[in-house]
Motif scaffolding. Structure first.
Motif, PDB file in Angstrom:
ATOM      1  N   ASP A  28      -3.170  65.771  85.649  1.00 22.52           N
ATOM      2  CA  ASP A  28      -2.771  65.448  84.281  1.00 22.52           C
ATOM      3  C   ASP A  28      -2.308  66.694  83.538  1.00 22.52           C
ATOM      4  N   GLU A  46       0.728  62.977  73.207  1.00 24.66           N
ATOM      5  CA  GLU A  46       0.174  61.637  73.439  1.00 24.66           C
ATOM      6  C   GLU A  46      -0.566  61.575  74.774  1.00 24.66           C
ATOM      7  N   GLN A  47       0.020  62.146  75.801  1.00 23.07           N
ATOM      8  CA  GLN A  47      -0.612  62.133  77.119  1.00 23.07           C
ATOM      9  C   GLN A  47      -1.924  62.909  77.092  1.00 23.07           C
ATOM     10  N   ASP A  50      -4.437  60.743  75.357  1.00 22.25           N
ATOM     11  CA  ASP A  50      -4.797  59.593  76.194  1.00 22.25           C
ATOM     12  C   ASP A  50      -5.760  59.991  77.308  1.00 22.25           C
ATOM     13  N   SER A  53      -9.165  60.796  75.847  1.00 24.58           N
ATOM     14  CA  SER A  53      -9.882  59.602  75.387  1.00 24.58           C
ATOM     15  C   SER A  53     -10.321  58.728  76.555  1.00 24.58           C
ATOM     16  N   ASP A  54      -9.501  58.643  77.592  1.00 24.36           N
ATOM     17  CA  ASP A  54      -9.886  57.841  78.761  1.00 24.36           C
ATOM     18  C   ASP A  54     -11.181  58.357  79.375  1.00 24.36           C
ATOM     19  N   ARG A  79      -0.941  56.785  67.332  1.00 22.91           N
ATOM     20  CA  ARG A  79      -1.443  56.716  68.709  1.00 22.91           C
ATOM     21  C   ARG A  79      -2.438  57.835  69.020  1.00 22.91           C
ATOM     22  N   VAL A  80      -2.089  59.056  68.699  1.00 24.06           N
ATOM     23  CA  VAL A  80      -2.973  60.188  69.002  1.00 24.06           C
ATOM     24  C   VAL A  80      -4.267  60.106  68.190  1.00 24.06           C
ATOM     25  N   ALA A  83      -6.460  57.467  69.724  1.00 20.82           N
ATOM     26  CA  ALA A  83      -7.009  57.875  71.019  1.00 20.82           C
ATOM     27  C   ALA A  83      -8.160  58.861  70.832  1.00 20.82           C
TER      28      ALA A  83
END
Length: 90
Positions: A28, A46-47, A50, A53-54, A79-80, A83
């Motif tokens: 990642d 964003e990645q 994500d 948060s995952d 989005r961020v 997350a």
């Protein structure tokens, strides 16, 4: 926006990537670095959010503030911030 703006944001994303290295799996982190290098700065942030948060990875208050500050500067959506709600305080 001018080139200096994008270079500054890219630099800040690289700094975050280094700081968060212990909480981002290698594949990642590599992908996020590639997004930054391709000037896909919003996608990189964003990645990053994500992946954190995952894994419900903890964030120090200054790390969270840095990421949210970038969201504001880059005029991104929710989005961020959404997350990052899954990431506990470090």
């Amino acid at each position: 926006m001018d080139r200096a703006y994008y270079d500054e944001i890219a630099g800040e994303l690289h700094v975050l990537l280094v700081r968060l290295d212990d909480r981002l799996p290698g594949k990642d982190a590599t992908l996020i670095a590639e997004f930054i290098d391709a000037n896909e700065l919003g996608l990189a942030l964003e990645q990053m959010a994500d992946v954190l948060s995952d894994g419900e990875q903890p964030l120090a208050p200054d790390e969270r503030a840095h990421m949210l500050g970038l969201v504001e500067r880059m005029q991104m959506g929710e989005r961020v911030p959404r997350a990052l709600q899954s990431c506990p305080e470090k």
